[in-house]
Write an enzyme that holds these catalytic residues in place. Structure first.
Site, PDB file in Angstrom:
ATOM      1  CE  LYS A 103     -29.019 -28.681   9.383  1.00  0.00           C
ATOM      2  NZ  LYS A 103     -28.845 -27.632   8.331  1.00  0.00           N
ATOM      3  CE  LYS A 147     -31.839 -32.431   7.239  1.00  0.00           C
ATOM      4  NZ  LYS A 147     -32.159 -31.219   6.564  1.00  0.00           N
ATOM      5  N   GLY A 155     -22.600 -27.724   6.319  1.00  0.00           N
ATOM      6  CA  GLY A 155     -21.649 -28.440   5.558  1.00  0.00           C
ATOM      7  C   GLY A 155     -21.685 -29.922   5.360  1.00  0.00           C
ATOM      8  N   GLY A 156     -23.179 -30.382   5.658  1.00  0.00           N
ATOM      9  CA  GLY A 156     -23.190 -31.856   5.590  1.00  0.00           C
ATOM     10  C   GLY A 156     -22.811 -32.563   6.946  1.00  0.00           C
ATOM     11  CG  HIS A 159     -29.909 -28.573  -2.821  1.00  0.00           C
ATOM     12  ND1 HIS A 159     -29.625 -28.611  -1.490  1.00  0.00           N
ATOM     13  CD2 HIS A 159     -29.481 -27.350  -3.236  1.00  0.00           C
ATOM     14  CE1 HIS A 159     -29.391 -27.191  -1.314  1.00  0.00           C
ATOM     15  NE2 HIS A 159     -29.302 -26.466  -2.045  1.00  0.00           N
ATOM     16  CD  GLU A 167     -28.918 -25.014   1.314  1.00  0.00           C
ATOM     17  OE1 GLU A 167     -27.834 -24.865   0.976  1.00  0.00           O
ATOM     18  OE2 GLU A 167     -29.068 -25.861   2.191  1.00  0.00           O
ATOM     19  NE  ARG A 216     -22.866 -19.951   4.483  1.00  0.00           N
ATOM     20  CZ  ARG A 216     -22.841 -20.947   3.530  1.00  0.00           C
ATOM     21  NH1 ARG A 216     -22.651 -20.488   2.258  1.00  0.00           N
ATOM     22  NH2 ARG A 216     -23.263 -22.282   3.974  1.00  0.00           N
TER      23      ARG A 216
HETATM   24  P1  ADP Z   1     -22.632 -23.897   0.455  1.00  0.00           P
HETATM   25  O1  ADP Z   1     -21.388 -24.827   0.246  1.00  0.00           O
HETATM   26  O2  ADP Z   1     -23.848 -24.355  -0.516  1.00  0.00           O
HETATM   27  O3  ADP Z   1     -22.116 -22.460   0.517  1.00  0.00           O
HETATM   28  P2  ADP Z   1     -22.390 -25.406   2.915  1.00  0.00           P
HETATM   29  O4  ADP Z   1     -23.381 -25.394   4.063  1.00  0.00           O
HETATM   30  O5  ADP Z   1     -22.268 -26.803   2.207  1.00  0.00           O
HETATM   31  O6  ADP Z   1     -22.899 -24.406   1.828  1.00  0.00           O
HETATM   32  O7  ADP Z   1     -20.892 -25.044   3.249  1.00  0.00           O
HETATM   33  C1  ADP Z   1     -20.548 -23.476   3.501  1.00  0.00           C
HETATM   34  C2  ADP Z   1     -19.159 -23.265   3.224  1.00  0.00           C
HETATM   35  O8  ADP Z   1     -18.686 -23.114   4.624  1.00  0.00           O
HETATM   36  C3  ADP Z   1     -18.403 -24.472   2.607  1.00  0.00           C
HETATM   37  O9  ADP Z   1     -18.566 -24.458   1.275  1.00  0.00           O
HETATM   38  C4  ADP Z   1     -17.049 -24.393   3.645  1.00  0.00           C
HETATM   39  O10 ADP Z   1     -16.187 -23.729   2.655  1.00  0.00           O
HETATM   40  C5  ADP Z   1     -17.398 -23.561   4.720  1.00  0.00           C
HETATM   41  N1  ADP Z   1     -17.084 -24.388   5.958  1.00  0.00           N
HETATM   42  C6  ADP Z   1     -17.647 -25.575   6.406  1.00  0.00           C
HETATM   43  N2  ADP Z   1     -17.286 -25.812   7.482  1.00  0.00           N
HETATM   44  C7  ADP Z   1     -16.275 -24.874   7.834  1.00  0.00           C
HETATM   45  C8  ADP Z   1     -15.380 -24.850   8.906  1.00  0.00           C
HETATM   46  N3  ADP Z   1     -15.234 -25.311   9.916  1.00  0.00           N
HETATM   47  N4  ADP Z   1     -14.626 -23.913   8.757  1.00  0.00           N
HETATM   48  C9  ADP Z   1     -14.419 -23.017   7.836  1.00  0.00           C
HETATM   49  N5  ADP Z   1     -15.312 -22.981   6.608  1.00  0.00           N
HETATM   50  C10 ADP Z   1     -16.184 -23.977   6.707  1.00  0.00           C
HETATM   51  P1  ADP Z   2     -26.383 -28.707   6.072  1.00  0.00           P
HETATM   52  O1  ADP Z   2     -26.679 -27.350   6.941  1.00  0.00           O
HETATM   53  O2  ADP Z   2     -25.401 -29.618   6.206  1.00  0.00           O
HETATM   54  O3  ADP Z   2     -26.292 -27.881   4.511  1.00  0.00           O
HETATM   55  P2  ADP Z   2     -29.028 -29.281   4.828  1.00  0.00           P
HETATM   56  O4  ADP Z   2     -30.345 -29.371   5.610  1.00  0.00           O
HETATM   57  O5  ADP Z   2     -28.995 -28.194   3.885  1.00  0.00           O
HETATM   58  O6  ADP Z   2     -27.602 -29.313   5.862  1.00  0.00           O
HETATM   59  O7  ADP Z   2     -29.027 -30.578   3.961  1.00  0.00           O
HETATM   60  C1  ADP Z   2     -27.809 -30.767   3.323  1.00  0.00           C
HETATM   61  C2  ADP Z   2     -28.223 -31.827   1.928  1.00  0.00           C
HETATM   62  O8  ADP Z   2     -28.616 -33.014   2.579  1.00  0.00           O
HETATM   63  C3  ADP Z   2     -29.290 -31.353   1.138  1.00  0.00           C
HETATM   64  O9  ADP Z   2     -28.623 -30.506   0.059  1.00  0.00           O
HETATM   65  C4  ADP Z   2     -29.774 -32.569   0.807  1.00  0.00           C
HETATM   66  O10 ADP Z   2     -29.166 -33.305  -0.592  1.00  0.00           O
HETATM   67  C5  ADP Z   2     -29.615 -33.506   1.768  1.00  0.00           C
HETATM   68  N1  ADP Z   2     -31.048 -33.644   2.603  1.00  0.00           N
HETATM   69  C6  ADP Z   2     -31.223 -32.507   3.553  1.00  0.00           C
HETATM   70  N2  ADP Z   2     -32.459 -32.953   4.122  1.00  0.00           N
HETATM   71  C7  ADP Z   2     -33.083 -34.058   3.430  1.00  0.00           C
HETATM   72  C8  ADP Z   2     -34.140 -34.819   3.490  1.00  0.00           C
HETATM   73  N3  ADP Z   2     -34.955 -34.648   4.424  1.00  0.00           N
HETATM   74  N4  ADP Z   2     -34.273 -35.649   2.459  1.00  0.00           N
HETATM   75  C9  ADP Z   2     -33.397 -35.971   1.808  1.00  0.00           C
HETATM   76  N5  ADP Z   2     -32.262 -35.359   1.445  1.00  0.00           N
HETATM   77  C10 ADP Z   2     -32.047 -34.274   2.544  1.00  0.00           C
HETATM   78 MG    MG Z   3     -27.538 -26.621   3.272  1.00  0.00          MG
END
Ligand code: ADP
Ligand code: ADP
Ligand code: MG
Length: 658
Positions: free
Chosen positions: A120, A162, A168-169, A212, A279, A297
């Site tokens: 990040k 972060k 994946g949050g 988002h 994003e 991806r």
């Molecule tokens: P998005 O859901 O928008 O594609 P995310 O960053 O939230 O993006 O998560 C990506 C996907 O990766 C999730 O939907 C989940 O199915 C998968 N994922 C996350 N962590 C893992 C893990 N530890 N092992 C396998 N799959 C994972």
């Molecule tokens: P991940 O790799 O886990 O998906 P992201 O950076 O994409 O991490 O953030 C996941 C979610 O967290 C975003 O979709 C948003 O809802 C929230 N988020 C991330 N950064 C911020 C921010 N600076 N302010 C408010 N919400 C945020």
């Molecule tokens: Mg994200």
């Protein structure tokens, strides 16, 4: 560069996304190889593939994440390309390089792009250098507490910590004041270290009213990069997406254009050459937008884009990976209509969205024009603790947003998924919310609307649930009673009076009081009497008429547990409490009374016969069903008051035994 051929493709993933990729391969005449862990042996994606190879035990590290095993299967099967889906190895640089080394095409972008975006901090720094707006914050190297505190003060509160390697949050913490900073930092680092083996963090200003909004991007090996419009994924729980829609109800034409161009700039800055997603977080109040990250991806929510553009993103991925030029210019990208996706998860919204495991006993999809279900489950599919609890993606297209929402609401009401706790009812509540329908929401919408995570049933819904439960049990007892017809069972006694069933659901005990009338039932709840007819029942469905209106329920009964789905009520798990043993007024001074309006089928005894307890006396028929009246004690038949073929009312005196 010449085009490479892809004749055989291995999917290094499982579940719905494996099935999704196989579908496109079939349409292109590409042979597919699935890999599976032991627990997935009978999964749909395994049977969808042309060939399936078991690669190990259930732990991801021993199967879906075992790079060397996957490569060796790919070589043994003479695979030309590997599609990694999402999650697992999809953003793994080592794996994409291993593929290349073994002359297997990795369907995804070049490994440098994956690498730079997997951090990040690096991602942010590249974007800053390319004039892509990022959330104000700190993404530098100095990770000392002193420096981070200084930077935090500069950014102001609330701020977000972060994990640099997060996804994946995971590894995120909101901090609302300086006094909480140090402990939140420690927690974020701990979580990050255990999830990502790295405890570096970045700091960002927390956008309190954020939306988002992300852009699908696509690039080829010749420097062509376009965006394929946006998806709004603001409705989230635990920083994870729950609902995605496109077009975004928030974007003006101008803002869409500006953000789309910025997404392309971001993609070009890393020579992007396959499907990806940029994003952004958009400030709902100011309309300012900021880069969050690039997912290198195919995204979970890609079907939303496919439905409004008519494109097959997996086909495009394969084409580009083969070395074809992107045959799509920015001006060719057009959208039509409106699409929404909801993620049906095995999880408990009423307990912190905690994941659930178990077996899906029944899964059926309604037929709705424009409905697409991407799932890999069917009756008896297992949701295990080893993998993501996603059951299905429910995606609909409508000609406009309102139509898309009404189709979604209808589809969600009529989809049947029984056997496991899901978020189905929660999703239904969510999309029927006024503010969601209007597009007035920000990322903390679910948190702010705590009524969403409580279930409340109206009095009429409760009565419907109890009636359905009682009639399912009633019918079950009747059908089993045919086999055991001379065993005196409680229900025959209760023909004479109101029968009481006790159920547990919604954390409470309920009593349902009812009796059979001629071809119908009478139910009493408090002071309400309801006339109810059982229209039809089989072992999975029951139709009940109440107030001149027929309602259908899907159900599964296993001993004292009844799982019920109804369009209006959603999913209910009813537990039947043990029945009240009430030997009521059936026998009055040796007189046996007719339990309900019925016809006498057979009289099995004569006056003067000596009878023993349990001897069969009279067979009657009511509601197309025969029942036998048996003796409750030894005695002598004194009088018989009925003849075969005679129609009688309830409480008619049948026989007298001394
Ligand atoms: P998005 O859901 O928008 O594609 P995310 O960053 O939230 O993006 O998560 C990506 C996907 O990766 C999730 O939907 C989940 O199915 C998968 N994922 C996350 N962590 C893992 C893990 N530890 N092992 C396998 N799959 C994972
Ligand atoms: P991940 O790799 O886990 O998906 P992201 O950076 O994409 O991490 O953030 C996941 C979610 O967290 C975003 O979709 C948003 O809802 C929230 N988020 C991330 N950064 C911020 C921010 N600076 N302010 C408010 N919400 C945020
Ligand atoms: Mg994200």
């Amino acid at each position: 560069m010449k085009n490479n051929q892809i004749k055989t493709l291995l999917i290094a993933n499982r579940g719905e996304i494996a099935s999704r990729v196989i579908k496109t391969c079939k349409s292109l005449g590409i042979k597919t190889v699935a890999i599976y862990s032991e627990i997935d042996r009978y999964s749909l994606f395994v049977s969808d593939a042309d060939i399936a190879v078991c690669i190990g035990s259930n732990e991801p590290s021993k199967s879906y994440l075992d790079q060397d095993k996957i490569i060796s299967v790919a070589k043994a099967q003479h695979v030309d390309a590997i599609h990694p889906g999402y999650g697992f190895l999809s953003e793994n640089i080592t794996f994409s390089e291993k593929c290349k080394k073994n002359k297997i095409i990795f369907i995804g972008p070049n490994s440098e792009a994956i690498k730079s975006m997997s951090s990040k901090s690096e991602a942010k720094n590249i974007m800053i250098a390319n004039k892509v707006p990022v959330v104000p914050g700190y993404s530098g190297k100095d990770q000392s507490l002193l420096n981070l505190k200084k930077e935090a003060k500069k950014i102001g509160f609330p701020l977000l910590i972060k994990a640099v390697s997060g996804g994946g949050g995971k590894g995120m913490r909101i901090v609302s004041e300086m006094s909480d900073f140090e402990s939140a930092l420690k927690a974020a680092k701990r979580e990050s270290l255990s999830s990502f083996s790295n405890d570096k963090i970045i700091l960002e200003k927390y956008i309190e009213n954020g939306r988002h909004i992300e852009f699908q991007i696509f690039g080829d090996n010749y420097g062509n990069v376009i965006h394929i419009l946006e998806r709004e994924c603001t409705i989230q729980r635990r920083y994870q997406k729950v609902m995605e829609e496109s077009p975004s109800p928030f974007l003006s034409k101008d803002l869409r254009k500006k953000m789309g161009e910025t997404a392309v700039t971001a993609a070009k800055s890393i020579n992007y050459n396959n499907a990806g997603t940029v994003e952004f977080i958009v400030d709902n109040d100011s309309g300012e937008f900021y880069f969050l990250e690039v997912n290198t991806r195919l995204q979970v929510e890609h079907p939303v884009t496919e439905l409004i553009t008519g494109l097959d993103l997996v086909k495009l991925q394969i084409d580009v990976a083969k070395g074809k030029k992107l045959n799509l210019k920015q001006s060719d990208v057009k959208s039509d209509g409106y699409a929404i996706e909801l993620r049906l998860y095995a999880e408990n919204p009423y307990n912190n969205f905690f994941p659930e495991t178990g077996t899906i006993k029944k899964f059926s999809i309604p037929s709705v024009d424009g409905l697409r279900i991407d799932s890999a489950v069917c009756d008896n599919s297992i949701i295990s603790a080893y993998y993501d609890p996603l059951i299905a993606k429910i995606i609909v297209k409508g000609s406009d947003r309102e139509e898309a929402f009404s189709k979604m609401s209808y589809s969600l009401s009529n989809l049947v998924c029984l056997g496991i706790q899901t978020n189905q009812s929660f999703l239904k509540e969510l999309i029927d919310k006024d503010e969601v329908r209007k597009g007035n929401y920000t990322t903390n919408f679910i948190e702010k609307n705590s009524d969403l995570i409580k279930i409340t049933y109206s009095k009429s819904q409760k009565m419907k649930i109890l009636i359905a439960g009682s009639l399912i049990n009633w019918s079950d007892r009747n059908s089993s009673r045919k086999l055991l017809s001379n065993i005196p069972s409680g229900w025959r006694n209760s023909f004479y009076s109101f029968q009481k069933d006790s159920f547990f659901f919604d954390d409470k005990d309920y009593i349902s009081s009812y009796r059979c009338l001629y071809n119908s039932f009478e139910f009493i709840f408090d002071d309400t009497a309801l006339k109810v007819s059982l229209i039809n029942i089989n072992d999975q469905e029951i139709s009940i008429e109440l107030d001149g209106c027929i309602n259908k329920y899907s159900y599964l009964k296993n001993e004292d547990i009844i799982l019920i789905h109804n369009q209006d009520i959603g999913n209910i798990c009813l537990v039947t409490n043990s029945r009240f043993p009430d030997l009521d007024t059936e026998i009055k001074d040796g007189s046996y009374l007719s339990p309900m309006p019925s016809q006498i089928i057979k009289v099995l005894v004569k006056e003067g016969d000596k009878i023993k307890e349990n001897d069969e006396l009279i067979i009657i028929s009511s509601m197309k069903m025969e029942s036998t009246i048996s003796a409750h004690s030894n005695g002598i038949v004194k009088d018989i008051f009925v003849k075969e073929g005679q129609n009688i009312e309830s409480n008619f005196k049948l026989i007298n035994i001394e």
